[in-house]
Design an enzyme around this catalytic site. Structure first.
Site, PDB file in Angstrom:
ATOM      1  CE1 TYR A 237      32.618  69.998  46.289  1.00  0.00           C
ATOM      2  CE2 TYR A 237      30.482  69.131  44.237  1.00  0.00           C
ATOM      3  CZ  TYR A 237      31.846  69.531  44.945  1.00  0.00           C
ATOM      4  OH  TYR A 237      32.432  70.110  43.893  1.00  0.00           O
TER       5      TYR A 237
ATOM      6  CG  PHE B  68      26.345  78.735  40.109  1.00  0.00           C
ATOM      7  CD1 PHE B  68      27.177  78.993  41.247  1.00  0.00           C
ATOM      8  CD2 PHE B  68      25.604  78.708  40.346  1.00  0.00           C
ATOM      9  CE1 PHE B  68      26.989  78.095  42.098  1.00  0.00           C
ATOM     10  CE2 PHE B  68      24.774  78.214  41.314  1.00  0.00           C
ATOM     11  CZ  PHE B  68      25.382  77.682  42.710  1.00  0.00           C
TER      12      PHE B  68
END
Ligand SMILES: CC(C)(COP(=O)(O)OP(=O)(O)OC[C@H]1O[C@@H](n2cnc3c(N)ncnc32)[C@H](O)[C@@H]1OP(=O)(O)O)[C@@H](O)C(=O)NCCC(=O)NCCS
Length: 401
Positions: free
Chosen positions: A121, A401
């Site tokens: 990322y 999450f």
């Protein structure tokens, strides 16, 4: 070229989420689609299409995330995946581009995620913004350094009771630390308090600690009993333990450490400054292993920098490079807690991922400089930036999450 757009039906949603499911799950049933879409609306789930077929997916929970001294709307990036049949052909890049534009248009100044691999990322502007780790403590090493006066009472509660008793404690944590997202009632019910099918025979337990009848801490844990040679080799797995005060945190951990039968207690995702380290008589015996926690991206640099509080009063001029979100490019002057465009000479030049790493206060500008992640263009600029951005306590996101 991949066509990327939000999902518009349960079927599309299921196929897009199944991109990550290709690596560890079964196709989604209608029931799971209904449940998941209550926390991740269809329009927040992007799908990558190749020739009309879904081959990738990327979601973003609509979060409010605590940041130093406040909270901001945040795209909580999740369930990112590309079908193995279509990997390394640009599907992820296409989804990240579209998703970041969508997050920007929605007025969410930041995005955050947990990374399956650290290599993915950074190229999209996310910086490693917090650390967290696991502990494994043997029962015989569970003593505290100082005697603890127990002032509260613990009791078990049902999931239904927990749904109203836990949130105020979680909200106290949100006010105390950066990196904590708001949980909606659906989130509590579906993601934290629901007993998964595989746990039905030995489900997780919910416990509250009360001081004068008011809940001040809670814990979710599960025991895994095992016996050999006549003694217990069992494990106590702590899913989450949160206290609204230092006393409550100490007492809920004392409760967990005192549960009978387990040989080792395991907990994960703890921040480096968790009180447990100094509560314990033998902190080494926690056998702490550190990894990366939350990754953070400034989607709107001006709004994000103006949206947190700062420790000091100084000013700093940053030159930000952002190849993926070009609207962030350029020089920003930060002073009095407000960031605005400037033509003044830059004092620090850095990529937006490095700024994301520094944003929650856990990674210093000095460390970024020493890791060759930024350039100091004026004497003393790093010191001034660190005096501004540093924040305690450290960020903590207790849930992946
Ligand atoms: C990670 C994943 C989504 C990448 O999808 P993809 O479509 O193959 O990625 P792209 O082709 O768009 O690659 C974009 C860039 O990222 C790089 N990249 C992609 N996956 C990478 C990985 N796992 N490690 C390192 N680099 C990676 C590519 O090399 C490419 O680099 P470049 O821009 O310098 O050429 C895909 O491999 C996947 O689904 N993995 C398993 C599930 C997973 O880990 N999801 C992430 C959850 S947080």
């Amino acid at each position: 070229m991949f066509d990327v757009r939000p999902t518009g039906s349960g079927e599309e949603f299921g196929d897009a989420v199944y991109a990550i499911g290709q690596y560890f799950g079964a196709p989604l049933t209608e029931e799971r689609i209904e449940r998941f879409s209550r926390v991740l609306p269809f329009e927040r789930m992007h799908a990558a299409f190749d020739d009309g077929q879904i081959v990738g997916g990327a979601g973003a929970f609509p979060f409010e995330l605590s940041v130093p001294g406040g909270e901001l709307r945040c795209g909580g990036v999740t369930v990112v995946g590309v079908y193995p049949t279509h990997r390394r052909r640009g599907a992820l890049r296409a989804m990240m581009d579209t998703q970041l534009r969508d997050i920007h248009e929605r007025g969410e100044p930041i995005a955050a995620l947990w990374a399956s691999e650290e290599t993915i990322y950074g190229r999209f502007g996310y910086g490693l913004a917090s650390w967290c780790g696991e502990v494994t403590v043997a029962r015989e090493w569970s003593a505290f350094a100082l005697p603890l006066e127990r002032r509260g009472r613990t009791r078990f509660v049902t999931a239904e009771e927990a749904a109203s008793l836990f949130p105020p404690v979680w909200d106290a944590l949100r006010r105390e630390r950066p990196g904590v997202f708001q949980r909606t009632p659906d989130w509590w019910a579906l993601r934290r308090l629901r007993i998964p099918d595989e746990e039905q025979a030995n489900p997780r337990r919910f416990v509250v600690l009360e001081h004068d009848g008011v809940v001040s801490a809670y814990a979710v844990y599960r025991q895994h009993p095992a016996w050999g040679d006549g003694v217990s080799h069992g494990k106590l797995e702590v899913f989450e333990a949160v206290g609204a005060t230092a006393q409550a945190t100490a007492e809920i951990w004392r409760f967990l450490l005192d549960v009978d039968w387990y040989a080792t207690l395991e907990a994960s995702l703890l921040p480096l400054d968790h009180p447990l380290f100094m509560l314990m008589s033998n902190p080494r015996r926690l056998r702490f292993r550190v990894g990366d926690g939350l990754w953070l991206r400034l989607v709107d640099v001006g709004a994000a920098l103006s949206g947190r509080a700062y420790a000091g009063d100084g000013a700093i001029v940053l030159e930000v490079h952002d190849a993926v979100c070009p609207w962030n490019e350029g020089r920003w002057r930060l002073e009095g807690g407000v960031a605005s465009r400037t033509d003044e000479p830059a004092q620090i030049a850095l990529d937006v991922d490095a700024l994301g790493a520094a944003y929650l206060g856990a990674v210093s500008f000095a460390q970024l400089r020493d890791s060759l992640r930024l350039e100091e263009l004026a004497d003393g600029a790093i010191r001034r930036a660190d005096a501004l951005f540093e924040w305690r306590p450290l960020p903590w996101c207790p849930e992946i999450f």
